[in-house]
Design a protein around this motif. Structure first.
Motif, PDB file in Angstrom:
ATOM      1  N   GLU A 124       0.812  -1.217   0.000  1.00  0.00           N
ATOM      2  CA  GLU A 124       0.000   0.000   0.000  1.00  0.00           C
ATOM      3  C   GLU A 124       0.848   1.270   0.000  1.00  0.00           C
ATOM      4  OE1 GLU A 124      -3.803  -0.022   2.545  1.00  0.00           O
ATOM      5  OE2 GLU A 124      -2.468  -1.413   3.576  1.00  0.00           O
ATOM      6  N   ILE A 125       2.071   1.177   0.524  1.00  0.00           N
ATOM      7  CA  ILE A 125       2.897   2.373   0.759  1.00  0.00           C
ATOM      8  C   ILE A 125       3.483   2.906  -0.539  1.00  0.00           C
ATOM      9  CG2 ILE A 125       4.957   3.240   1.934  1.00  0.00           C
ATOM     10  CD1 ILE A 125       4.447   1.156   4.112  1.00  0.00           C
ATOM     11  N   GLN A 126       3.387   4.233  -0.706  1.00  0.00           N
ATOM     12  CA  GLN A 126       4.040   4.905  -1.835  1.00  0.00           C
ATOM     13  C   GLN A 126       5.294   5.655  -1.393  1.00  0.00           C
ATOM     14  OE1 GLN A 126       0.765   7.249  -3.541  1.00  0.00           O
ATOM     15  NE2 GLN A 126       0.660   5.791  -5.232  1.00  0.00           N
ATOM     16  N   LEU A 134       9.146   3.490  -6.383  1.00  0.00           N
ATOM     17  CA  LEU A 134       8.963   3.818  -7.792  1.00  0.00           C
ATOM     18  C   LEU A 134       8.134   2.745  -8.491  1.00  0.00           C
ATOM     19  CD1 LEU A 134      12.593   5.069  -8.534  1.00  0.00           C
ATOM     20  CD2 LEU A 134      10.606   6.395  -7.785  1.00  0.00           C
ATOM     21  N   ASP A 135       8.466   1.485  -8.228  1.00  0.00           N
ATOM     22  CA  ASP A 135       7.659   0.355  -8.701  1.00  0.00           C
ATOM     23  C   ASP A 135       7.962  -0.820  -7.775  1.00  0.00           C
ATOM     24  OD1 ASP A 135      10.039  -1.005  -9.725  1.00  0.00           O
ATOM     25  OD2 ASP A 135       9.940   0.372 -11.423  1.00  0.00           O
ATOM     26  N   SER A 136       7.504  -2.004  -8.122  1.00  0.00           N
ATOM     27  CA  SER A 136       7.637  -3.150  -7.224  1.00  0.00           C
ATOM     28  C   SER A 136       9.082  -3.542  -6.948  1.00  0.00           C
ATOM     29  CB  SER A 136       6.880  -4.357  -7.794  1.00  0.00           C
ATOM     30  OG  SER A 136       7.385  -4.688  -9.076  1.00  0.00           O
ATOM     31  N   ASP A 137      10.010  -3.127  -7.809  1.00  0.00           N
ATOM     32  CA  ASP A 137      11.409  -3.526  -7.637  1.00  0.00           C
ATOM     33  C   ASP A 137      12.373  -2.360  -7.462  1.00  0.00           C
ATOM     34  OD1 ASP A 137      11.023  -6.341  -7.856  1.00  0.00           O
ATOM     35  OD2 ASP A 137      10.718  -6.079 -10.020  1.00  0.00           O
ATOM     36  N   ASN A 138      11.869  -1.126  -7.555  1.00  0.00           N
ATOM     37  CA  ASN A 138      12.766   0.029  -7.505  1.00  0.00           C
ATOM     38  C   ASN A 138      12.325   1.016  -6.424  1.00  0.00           C
ATOM     39  OD1 ASN A 138      14.605  -0.436  -9.911  1.00  0.00           O
ATOM     40  ND2 ASN A 138      12.608  -0.551 -10.921  1.00  0.00           N
ATOM     41  N   TYR A 139      13.335   1.474  -5.690  1.00  0.00           N
ATOM     42  CA  TYR A 139      13.084   2.389  -4.587  1.00  0.00           C
ATOM     43  C   TYR A 139      14.096   3.530  -4.645  1.00  0.00           C
ATOM     44  CZ  TYR A 139      10.720  -1.802  -2.916  1.00  0.00           C
ATOM     45  OH  TYR A 139       9.914  -2.899  -2.816  1.00  0.00           O
ATOM     46  N   LYS A 140      13.651   4.699  -4.225  1.00  0.00           N
ATOM     47  CA  LYS A 140      14.541   5.857  -4.127  1.00  0.00           C
ATOM     48  C   LYS A 140      14.628   6.250  -2.660  1.00  0.00           C
ATOM     49  CE  LYS A 140      15.060  10.669  -5.650  1.00  0.00           C
ATOM     50  NZ  LYS A 140      14.424  11.785  -6.419  1.00  0.00           N
ATOM     51  N   VAL A 141      15.846   6.206  -2.129  1.00  0.00           N
ATOM     52  CA  VAL A 141      16.046   6.502  -0.710  1.00  0.00           C
ATOM     53  C   VAL A 141      17.016   7.653  -0.581  1.00  0.00           C
ATOM     54  CG1 VAL A 141      16.640   5.547   1.547  1.00  0.00           C
ATOM     55  CG2 VAL A 141      15.737   4.043  -0.240  1.00  0.00           C
ATOM     56  N   THR A 142      16.585   8.720   0.102  1.00  0.00           N
ATOM     57  CA  THR A 142      17.424   9.915   0.254  1.00  0.00           C
ATOM     58  C   THR A 142      17.471  10.344   1.715  1.00  0.00           C
ATOM     59  OG1 THR A 142      15.517  11.360  -0.179  1.00  0.00           O
ATOM     60  CG2 THR A 142      16.880  10.743  -2.071  1.00  0.00           C
TER      61      THR A 142
END
Length: 332
Positions: A191-193, A212-220
């Motif tokens: 559920e989390i965006q 970003l999608d089921s396999d990609n994340y942006k962490v800052t």
């Protein structure tokens, strides 16, 4: 002939007296039973409970809705386990003994001056009222008085509960804060965006996660990408946002104290954006009451204040919320 008449009259009188005595005994027994019949056999049909505290002059009304869940006034969410405890008490209550005649007058005065009045309804109809008084000297029984639509007891009796040793009076209360549901939010990982944590105690520990999608994340962190994020650990962290509860409502802060806290920026901010809902939680550290030297500030290591989106203050455990605001230590 006269002797026969006398004997017949005598027999008739004796039979009449026997009938009257038996009738009185039957009525007495029925009355005794009705005066001690506190138990509710079918608690599944109980659909309303009204509690009035004569000492605090406050009340609480609980009703079972169409789906079977219990609610407070105006649809207020209440912890179902609390009502279940009350229903269990109604079902398992049992007579422990009678008040001695020598003490009855004082007991009645005490009970009438300070008691909890518990009105019980089944299928929309009032069936009985408990007047719950003070405990016995050994704290193993509770003085109570019963009223039904047919009769009201004149004298209190001593009651207990099967399988329970203690006082029944604390099981019925009117403070709405004790009833309120403790859940804050619940998000499954899917559920989390995005999740953003603002940490003003250690700004370098602030971070934002964007899915970003089921396999990609942006962490800052503070606008800069965090390198070498451990994906498995990140997924483990995101799985921890389900069924988050607070520890207890605010029982200690006054309105002035809450306004004073709100005047400062939160020590921590947790902002969750989901596909269908979002949630924002502000948190403030609590000063440790047991450690307050003049030149040092010490903070409670177990609890902190949380401010819900509706403005209510609640006490939160670091054990519960700590892993969510310290996620950088998990996935970095």
């Amino acid at each position: 002939m006269k002797k026969v008449i006398v004997i017949a009259v005598g027999v008739a009188l004796i039979l009449g007296l026997v009938y009257v005595v038996k009738n009185l005994q039957t009525k007495s027994k029925a009355t005794d039973v009705s005066l001690i019949a506190f138990a509710v056999e079918d608690t599944a049909s109980v659909d309303k409970i009204e509690i009035y505290d004569s000492f605090h002059d406050q009340d609480m009304v609980l009703t079972r809705n169409e789906s079977g869940r219990w609610e407070g006034p105006n649809g207020m969410c209440v912890e179902q386990s609390i009502v279940a405890m009350m229903l269990e008490t109604m079902h398992k209550v049992t007579l422990k003994g009678y008040v001695p005649k020598s003490a009855m007058k004082n007991m009645k005065k005490l009970l009438m001056s300070q008691h909890k009045e518990v009105k019980i309804y089944q299928n929309g109809k009032w069936i009985k009222t408990w007047f719950v008084g003070h405990s016995t000297q050994d704290h193993m029984g509770t003085h109570m008085l019963l009223e039904t639509p047919e009769i009201k007891s004149d004298n209190p009796v001593i009651v207990g509960m099967k399988g329970f040793h203690g006082i029944l009076e604390p099981r019925f209360f009117v403070d709405k804060r004790k009833f309120v549901c403790s859940d804050l939010f619940s998000f499954s990982r899917k559920e989390i965006q995005s999740v953003e944590v603002v940490n003003r105690v250690q700004p370098s520990d602030s971070y934002k996660i964007e899915i970003l999608d089921s396999d990609n994340y942006k962490v800052t962190s503070q606008g800069k990408p965090i390198p070498n994020v451990k994906k498995d650990n990140l997924l483990f962290y995101l799985n921890g946002f389900e069924d988050i509860h607070f520890n207890q409502p605010n029982y200690t802060l006054s309105n002035e104290q809450m306004d004073s806290i709100r005047a400062n920026q939160p020590d921590y901010e947790l902002n969750i954006k989901g596909k269908e809902k979002s949630y924002e939680l502000d948190m403030y550290r609590r000063l440790d009451r047991e450690y307050n030297p003049e030149d040092t500030l010490a903070y409670d290591m177990n609890f902190l204040w949380g401010v819900k989106p509706d403005g209510d203050f609640v006490r939160m455990q670091y054990y519960t919320i700590g892993p969510l605001i310290q996620g950088k230590t998990v996935f970095e």
